[in-house]
Enzyme design. Structure first.
Site, mmCIF file in Angstrom:
data_model
loop_
_atom_site.group_PDB
_atom_site.id
_atom_site.type_symbol
_atom_site.label_atom_id
_atom_site.label_comp_id
_atom_site.label_asym_id
_atom_site.label_seq_id
_atom_site.Cartn_x
_atom_site.Cartn_y
_atom_site.Cartn_z
ATOM 1 N N PHE A 13 71.228 50.777 66.151
ATOM 2 C CA PHE A 13 70.015 51.588 66.286
ATOM 3 C C PHE A 13 70.135 52.804 65.374
ATOM 4 C CE2 PHE A 13 67.184 50.395 69.833
ATOM 5 C CZ PHE A 13 67.817 49.214 70.189
ATOM 6 N N LYS A 51 88.461 76.619 82.892
ATOM 7 C CA LYS A 51 87.086 76.996 82.550
ATOM 8 C C LYS A 51 87.115 78.176 81.565
ATOM 9 C CE LYS A 51 82.857 78.529 84.677
ATOM 10 N NZ LYS A 51 82.522 79.637 85.520
ATOM 11 N N ASN A 108 73.573 64.501 74.827
ATOM 12 C CA ASN A 108 72.232 64.428 74.225
ATOM 13 C C ASN A 108 71.238 63.925 75.264
ATOM 14 O OD1 ASN A 108 72.124 61.429 74.077
ATOM 15 N ND2 ASN A 108 73.877 61.761 72.739
ATOM 16 N N LYS A 138 77.093 49.820 57.681
ATOM 17 C CA LYS A 138 77.727 49.387 58.936
ATOM 18 C C LYS A 138 77.775 47.861 59.056
ATOM 19 C CE LYS A 138 76.874 53.708 61.409
ATOM 20 N NZ LYS A 138 76.741 54.365 62.705
ATOM 21 N N ASP A 156 78.353 62.224 67.831
ATOM 22 C CA ASP A 156 79.065 62.086 66.553
ATOM 23 C C ASP A 156 80.251 63.041 66.482
ATOM 24 O OD1 ASP A 156 77.536 60.067 65.383
ATOM 25 O OD2 ASP A 156 75.955 61.486 64.873
ATOM 26 N N LYS A 199 72.117 52.577 56.222
ATOM 27 C CA LYS A 199 72.916 52.412 57.452
ATOM 28 C C LYS A 199 73.210 50.939 57.720
ATOM 29 C CE LYS A 199 71.948 55.908 60.206
ATOM 30 N NZ LYS A 199 71.242 56.724 61.219
HETATM 31 N N1 CTP Z 1 77.123 54.893 66.724
HETATM 32 C C1 CTP Z 1 78.377 54.487 67.135
HETATM 33 N N2 CTP Z 1 79.399 55.402 67.197
HETATM 34 C C2 CTP Z 1 79.205 56.689 66.842
HETATM 35 C C3 CTP Z 1 77.932 57.097 66.426
HETATM 36 C C4 CTP Z 1 76.908 56.172 66.379
HETATM 37 O O1 CTP Z 1 78.561 53.312 67.449
HETATM 38 N N3 CTP Z 1 80.209 57.545 66.917
HETATM 39 C C5 CTP Z 1 76.056 53.894 66.653
HETATM 40 C C6 CTP Z 1 74.914 54.107 67.606
HETATM 41 O O2 CTP Z 1 75.113 53.442 68.828
HETATM 42 C C7 CTP Z 1 73.726 53.515 66.850
HETATM 43 C C8 CTP Z 1 74.102 53.699 65.406
HETATM 44 O O3 CTP Z 1 75.486 53.950 65.387
HETATM 45 O O4 CTP Z 1 73.594 52.120 67.071
HETATM 46 C C9 CTP Z 1 73.352 54.780 64.677
HETATM 47 O O5 CTP Z 1 73.730 56.028 65.066
HETATM 48 P P1 CTP Z 1 73.220 57.381 64.317
HETATM 49 O O6 CTP Z 1 73.978 58.507 64.919
HETATM 50 O O7 CTP Z 1 71.737 57.437 64.291
HETATM 51 O O8 CTP Z 1 73.601 57.119 62.823
HETATM 52 P P2 CTP Z 1 74.870 57.415 61.980
HETATM 53 O O9 CTP Z 1 75.261 56.116 61.366
HETATM 54 O O10 CTP Z 1 75.900 58.130 62.788
HETATM 55 O O11 CTP Z 1 74.317 58.275 60.789
HETATM 56 P P3 CTP Z 1 73.722 59.757 60.734
HETATM 57 O O12 CTP Z 1 74.283 60.502 61.897
HETATM 58 O O13 CTP Z 1 74.193 60.207 59.433
HETATM 59 O O14 CTP Z 1 72.233 59.567 60.805
#
Ligand code: CTP
Length: 401
Positions: free
Chosen positions: A320, A286, A207, A338, A276, A334
């Site tokens: 975050f 490859k 990303n 969490k 995610d 969230k």
């Molecule tokens: N985070 C994490 N591990 C993951 C994904 C996210 O620790 N595999 C943490 C990020 O570092 C951030 C927080 O989760 O502090 C929020 O991440 P975000 O992707 O915005 O939220 P999600 O809880 O994954 O929810 P959604 O994708 O449904 O918005």
């Protein structure tokens, strides 16, 4: 009252630069007390340092004292900061081993003042894992390092090992004097940057995260006295001085590094943009473009923050959230899901917020339902606001010493 600096000089060719450093510090209004090792006196004379510092120079542990109170204990107590510049590999190894066989090492072992070490040595010595291990250990104990510069070394080779520019050493010192050390004795674990999830040997999913927010937080926490571990995905930023950097690539590697340091952490701030999903299979070779359409099967990565929230002891946990819609509802959900103490939500639709830019627009959400909407500010300013809140949270949890 003038601040007192105990300046330790060890036996490196860069010892001559300590004369200039002494003179710079005296001109800035510090009291400078010089301790030299025997080896340092081969490179520069105590008389030079005595003249420049306007104080007696100490070398021997058992010299007859100039006054009743001089000795390693009183020097250790008198120091507002102990600075060792240049510090040889041998001296750093001694320090890491807790040896106290001369006046300088004994002073360092006895002092409670912040210690700054500016190493200088040959590149081979610098890169030697034995030296790196000693330096790493000392960083973990809270010693500040002003890392050597790269360039031509006195031994004729080129590489990292040259004593850092004197201006850099003086800045590190002034940072310590100017900083409020509310986080001293605390261990802050910060994650930053993107993760990369490999598809095949040459491709990955990732990303746009630049790492700027997490690096700013790590720097702020360090400047306020914390020991900082920064677990960072790939980004092009210089790690802040004195921060212990652990580079990682994938979400799984970030998970492993975070779990390893979670137990000793007092605060965890998860600014990383963790992928995610990752490809279910990483192709060994490859992937060829044989087909017109290609399907990648993805699976979830471990949710690091969720795991920390489920398993936290008394750590302050900060997450975050990057949102594009329903920011308040999503943030509240969230925060609860969490088990966080603070959630920093960015509205990515606002101008000046999110990835790559130097500013951010954030709202802070707390478990008691309160929110603080912050105006657009630089990531450094936001880092300061977040650390301010973290300090309050630590205080309410009554875990400040
Ligand atoms: N985070 C994490 N591990 C993951 C994904 C996210 O620790 N595999 C943490 C990020 O570092 C951030 C927080 O989760 O502090 C929020 O991440 P975000 O992707 O915005 O939220 P999600 O809880 O994954 O929810 P959604 O994708 O449904 O918005």
């Amino acid at each position: 009252m003038k601040k007192s600096i105990v300046l330790g000089i060890t036996g490196s060719i860069a010892a001559y630069k300590a004369a200039e450093l002494t003179s710079m510090l005296v001109k800035k209004g510090y009291e400078v007390y010089v301790i030299m090792t025997q080896a340092a006196t081969k490179f520069v004379t105590p008389l030079t340092l005595q003249t420049l510092s306007q104080h007696p120079v100490y070398v021997e542990m058992f010299d007859s004292p100039q006054s009743w109170e001089i000795g390693h204990i009183s020097l250790a107590q008198r120091a507002d900061v102990v600075l060792v510049a240049p510090a040889t590999a041998n001296f750093i190894a001694k320090l890491a081993a807790g040896l106290a066989d001369d006046l300088l090492s004994a002073t360092l072992l006895a002092t409670r003042a912040p210690v700054i070490i500016a190493p200088a040595m040959n590149v081979g010595m610098y890169e030697n894992p034995i030296f790196q291990k000693s330096m790493q250990f000392l960083k973990e104990q809270g010693y500040f390092f002003v890392e050597p510069d790269e360039g031509r070394l006195a031994c004729g080779t080129t590489g990292k090992g040259r004593l850092a520019e004197l201006d850099k050493i003086v800045s590190a010192l002034e940072e310590i004097f100017s900083a409020k050390h509310e986080l001293s004795g605390k261990h802050v674990l910060v994650t930053a940057g993107p993760t990369r999830e490999p598809i095949d040997p040459v491709r990955f999913l990732s990303n746009y995260s630049s790492g700027k927010m997490g690096y700013a937080i790590a720097q702020e926490a360090r400047e306020r006295g914390a020991r900082v571990t920064l677990v960072s995905g790939p980004c092009h930023l210089e790690p802040p001085a004195g921060v212990d950097l652990i580079p990682v690539e994938t979400a799984q590697e970030m998970f492993d590094a975070v779990i390893k340091h979670f137990d000793t952490a007092d605060v965890v701030i998860k600014a990383a943009a963790v992928a995610d999903f990752r490809p279910r299979q990483r192709a060994a070779e490859k992937i060829k473009k044989d087909e017109a359409v290609m399907t990648l099967e993805l699976e979830r990565t471990p949710d690091i923050l969720q795991h920390l929230g489920d398993n936290k002891r008394d750590q302050v946990l900060v997450g975050f959230a990057a949102e594009t819609e329903n920011i308040v509802e999503n943030a509240r959900a969230k925060l609860k899901r969490k088990n966080l103490d603070l959630l920093v939500a960015n509205d990515l639709t606002e101008e000046g917020a999110g990835f790559g830019v130097d500013t951010n627009v954030a709202t802070l959400f707390f478990p008691d339902g309160t929110t603080v909407k912050l105006p657009k500010m630089t990531k450094r300013e936001l880092a300061r606001a977040i650390i301010d809140q973290v300090i309050k949270l630590l205080t309410t949890k009554k875990r400040m010493v």
